[in-house]
Each structure stands twice: as structure tokens, then as C-alpha cells.
Design an enzyme around this catalytic site. Structure first.
Site, mmCIF file in Angstrom:
data_model
loop_
_atom_site.group_PDB
_atom_site.id
_atom_site.type_symbol
_atom_site.label_atom_id
_atom_site.label_comp_id
_atom_site.label_asym_id
_atom_site.label_seq_id
_atom_site.Cartn_x
_atom_site.Cartn_y
_atom_site.Cartn_z
ATOM 1 N N ASP A 1 80.285 83.461 6.037
ATOM 2 C CA ASP A 1 79.179 82.998 5.214
ATOM 3 C C ASP A 1 78.208 82.258 6.132
ATOM 4 O OD1 ASP A 1 77.408 81.652 3.606
ATOM 5 O OD2 ASP A 1 78.889 81.094 2.090
ATOM 6 N N PHE B 1 81.918 76.000 0.350
ATOM 7 C CA PHE B 1 80.888 76.226 -0.667
ATOM 8 C C PHE B 1 80.309 77.618 -0.449
ATOM 9 C CE2 PHE B 1 76.677 76.359 -2.478
ATOM 10 C CZ PHE B 1 76.887 75.812 -3.736
ATOM 11 N N LYS C 1 69.215 81.576 2.503
ATOM 12 C CA LYS C 1 68.441 80.379 2.837
ATOM 13 C C LYS C 1 67.209 80.649 3.726
ATOM 14 C CE LYS C 1 71.314 76.698 1.345
ATOM 15 N NZ LYS C 1 72.733 76.947 1.040
HETATM 16 C C1 LIG Z 1 73.492 77.544 -0.156
HETATM 17 C C2 LIG Z 1 74.745 78.252 0.151
HETATM 18 C C3 LIG Z 1 75.217 79.291 -0.666
HETATM 19 C C4 LIG Z 1 74.555 79.675 -1.967
HETATM 20 O O1 LIG Z 1 73.245 80.099 -1.803
HETATM 21 P P1 LIG Z 1 72.261 80.131 -3.084
HETATM 22 O O2 LIG Z 1 71.008 80.746 -2.539
HETATM 23 O O3 LIG Z 1 72.087 78.722 -3.551
HETATM 24 O O4 LIG Z 1 72.902 80.971 -4.112
HETATM 25 C C5 LIG Z 1 76.365 79.946 -0.275
HETATM 26 N N1 LIG Z 1 77.013 79.613 0.857
HETATM 27 C C6 LIG Z 1 76.584 78.634 1.669
HETATM 28 C C7 LIG Z 1 77.319 78.331 2.928
HETATM 29 C C8 LIG Z 1 75.445 77.904 1.340
HETATM 30 O O5 LIG Z 1 75.036 76.908 2.130
#
Ligand SMILES: *Cc1c(COP(=O)(O)O)cnc(C)c1O
Length: 388
Positions: free
Chosen positions: A220, A135, A249
Site C-alpha cells: 500500500d 490503515f 493521494k
Molecule cells: C489515505 C490512505 C488510504 C485511503 O485512501 P483514501 O483516498 O482516503 O480512500 C489507504 N491506505 C493508506 C496507506 C493511506 O494513507
């Protein structure tokens, strides 16, 4: 204050419809607790999807926002700013190696988009390799890397091609990564995809394949960063150095912020090759300084390492009848259920504990990193009651 029924009615009438919603209106937070509009209190084991690392309304963050709000809220990146400069220094002091160049933006998905652009600018290539079950966000570039077919399907005709390879599978990675690849993008622990940690050997192999082909290794760390997995950044546990890292986050204590970070050895990106109106604004930078320095000063990665391992042990020892497996790192914990996760989430909420799903059958716990062992025991007891 408007009552819960009115809040539901107004949100349902005017909202986009994009979100599946629980019939609860959250109106107040303090530390690891949240309150709804009916005055019910909940232990927050979700942290707004891992955002509230310091819990809710942490005094360091509240005071920093308060002070900066009457000093300067907005200042575009065409000018220099004291708080932005301080934030760069702080982040650079915490990132390993020479991960010292930053582009500040406003969300995780934007950080991923930025990371892709940086990788393409630095390599002059366009190929992207990502993992199955990954994700990376919902904007179109990030969405093309996000695995979940349901999220991508309506937009398929318009999304750039991305090679998706099995996570933790070195052979598939070797076959996919070539001298045409700009970036390999990987989560150190897959979050939304079901809380699956990468093996250190896998991350080390990706590092080597990227070295051999001149590809940018992009981690990420949007969910795993800032102590969540028991180290400041998740990749550190594999003793590798990525080329590029995406942050989001927890970075600004609950205010919207994302950041792309990359190795100084690769240099800066060309003038006007990227930009953001709100990126690097002084108010959010100030919140980030407070949030990140508090994570460091409270030594939260060490604390998370200890209490996270304790909770995983407790949950495994409970031999939960409703669970197949308990896995995770630090305070990023997944419980693979024998059935669907939604009834379990509801039963936990009825017992005063808010948790998250990760896919259809995984219960995900992302409590604030400041949580104590006694507070975690409240969550453990509720889980045992529901799944025991
Ligand atoms: C939450 C998340 C995203 C996306 O972040 P947003 O602030 O919702 O755009 C991307 N990668 C990972 C691993 C995430 O947990």
C-alpha cells in the site's frame, strides 16, 4: 465570499458528522502555504493528508488541468484516450521491474479494493493477511484490512475475515501466510497507525514467504508513493519487488485518483472482472501526468531524502521534553508524544503551522515535498516552542 462563521454553521448543519473538524475554513493555497477565511496564513505540514506533494496550486498542475478542461473532461474506458495512454507510459517508466499493468480508479480505498480483487483473480484464493496498526481505507473491503477496531466495530458483522499480524514480526507472518492466502497487504511505512517504518528485513521476509506460498505481496503505497519517503516508492528501499501496488493521494496533484499496479508477468485480469465510471478520465489523467512528471523532473525523492533526514536530526537533537521518540523516513515524520496530540496540533496551528495526528499520541508531519530547508525550519521552531 461567505464569512468563516457562516461556513462553519452551514457545514455543521449539512455535513455527515463523520469528521471531527478544526474551527478553520481553508479557502486558498499557494506553494507550501494555506490561507483561512479570516486571512490567516499557515505553513502546511499536512498537505491535505499527504496529497499536495507539489504544494498547492502548482503551476504545472494548474496549467495542465486548465488546458485539458477545454479539450476533453470525460471519456469512459470503453474507448481509448491519448492522455490515459500517456499516463500509463509515464507510470510504467517510474515503477521498478515489470510493475506495468494498471487499473485506474478514484481514491486510495478504491485502489486497495482493486488490489484485493486483482490478487484474488490472479491466485483463485480468498485469504487476506494484513498488519496490526495498518490503515488501508474506509470502504468495506479496505476497512476489513484496516486495523483500528474503532473504525471496524460497527460493521463487524458484515466485514470479510482478515488475519491481522504484528507489523515487523516475521514469525507471525510466517504462521499466517499459507497456500490459501491470496494477498499479504503491507504499508512500507505505516502512516495513520503512527508513522512506523517497516524494516527492510521484514519486507524481504514477506517477499520470500509470498514466493514460497504463491501469495501476492501487495504494498500500500497510497501515502508513501511518489517520493514521500525519499525514494519514488517506499518499498524500493528494501530492494524487493511487490506483485501488486496500490497508489493514491499525491498521484494527481490534488485531484481524486487511485491506481492499482501489478506485475506484467502475472498477466491481465479477465474482461468485465472490474470497472469504474470515472476511472481513467482524461482530466484527472492529465493532472496526474503533470504531477508525477514534476515529482520526477524536480528530483523530489532525492530532495526529500536530504531535507527529511535533516529535519529528523534537528528534532532529535532538540531533545523535546514533550516527546518520547522522533521517527520516520523522508518527509513522513512522526513524533511520539508524552500526551495526547490534539492540544499540540492546536498550539502549532496558533503558531501558523498545520500538522496531522497519527493515532491519539503521535504528531505526524507530511509537508509538501517541494518544501525547502528554510521553510522546514519554521515548522521545527514552532515544534520546539510547543514541545521543547
Ligand atoms: C489515505 C490512505 C488510504 C485511503 O485512501 P483514501 O483516498 O482516503 O480512500 C489507504 N491506505 C493508506 C496507506 C493511506 O494513507
Amino acid at each position: 465570499m461567505i464569512d468563516a462563521a457562516t461556513i462553519f454553521e452551514l457545514e455543521n448543519r449539512h455535513g455527515s458528522g463523520a469528521y471531527g473538524k478544526r474551527p478553520t475554513a481553508l479557502v486558498k493555497g499557494q506553494g507550501v502555504y494555506l490561507w483561512d477565511a479570516n486571512g490567516n496564513r499557515y505553513l502546511d505540514a499536512a498537505s491535505g493528508q499527504g496529497v499536495a506533494a507539489l504544494g498547492h496550486c502548482h503551476p504545472a498542475v494548474v496549467e495542465a488541468i486548465h488546458a485539458q478542461a477545454s479539450q476533453l473532461i470525460t471519456a469512459q474506458e470503453a474507448f481509448y484516450n491519448d492522455r490515459r495512454a500517456e499516463l500509463y507510459t509515464l507510470l510504467a517508466s517510474l515503477t521498478p521491474g515489470d510493475l506495468d499493468q494498471f487499473f485506474l480508479c478514484n481514491s486510495g480505498a478504491e485502489a486497495i479494493e482493486g488490489a484485493l480483487k486483482v490478487a484474488m483473480l490472479l491466485t483463485g484464493r480468498a485469504g487476506i493477511v494484513a498488519a496490526k496498526r495498518s490503515f488501508h481505507g474506509r470502504t468495506t473491503g479496505a476497512l476489513s484490512m484496516t486495523w483500528t477496531p474503532k473504525y471496524r466495530k460497527p460493521f463487524m458483522g458484515w466485514l470479510p475475515a482478515v488475519a491481522h499480524v504484528a507489523y515487523n514480526n516475521i514469525d507471525e507472518a510466517r504462521a499466517a501466510i499459507t497456500t490459501e492466502t491470496a494477498a499479504v497487504v503491507v504499508e512500507p511505512v505505516q502512516g495513520e497507525g503512527g508513522v512506523h517504518p517497516a524494516s527492510p528485513a521484514y519486507l524481504q521476509a514477506l517477499r520470500q514467504l509470498c514466493d514460497e506460498t504463491g501469495t501476492m505481496l501487495v504494498v500500500d503505497e497510497i501515502q508513501t508513493g511518489f517520493g514521500r519517503t525519499g525514494s519514488m516508492f517506499g518499498f524500493e528501499q528494501a530492494r524487493i519487488l511487490p506483485d501488486i501496488m496500490a497508489l493514491g493521494k499525491a498521484i494527481a496533484g490534488g485531484l481524486p485518483m487511485g491506481a492499482v499496479c501489478w506485475r506484467s508477468a502475472h498477466g491481465q485480469i479477465p474482461r468485465a472482472s472490474h470497472g469504474s465510471t470515472f476511472g481513467g478520465n482524461p482530466l484527472v489523467c492529465t493532472a496526474a501526468i503533470a504531477a508525477v512528471s514534476t515529482v520526477r523532473d524536480l528530483q523530489l525523492p532525492e530532495h526529500v531524502c536530504k531535507v527529511g533526514a535533516w529535519l529528523i536530526d534537528e528534532l532529535r537533537a532538540a531533545n523535546l521534553r514533550g516527546a518520547r521518540e522522533v521517527r520516520g523516513r523522508g518527509l513522513m515524520i512522526g513524533i511520539e508524544l508524552r500526551g495526547r496530540v490534539t492540544p499540540t496540533l492546536k498550539a502549532l496551528q496558533e503558531r501558523g503551522v498545520l500538522a496531522l495526528p497519527a493515532g491519539l499520541t503521535t504528531l505526524r508531519l507530511l509537508p509538501p515535498l517541494i518544501i525547502t530547508r528554510d521553510e522546514l525550519a519554521i515548522a521545527r521552531d514552532a515544534i520546539i516552542e510547543v514541545l521543547g
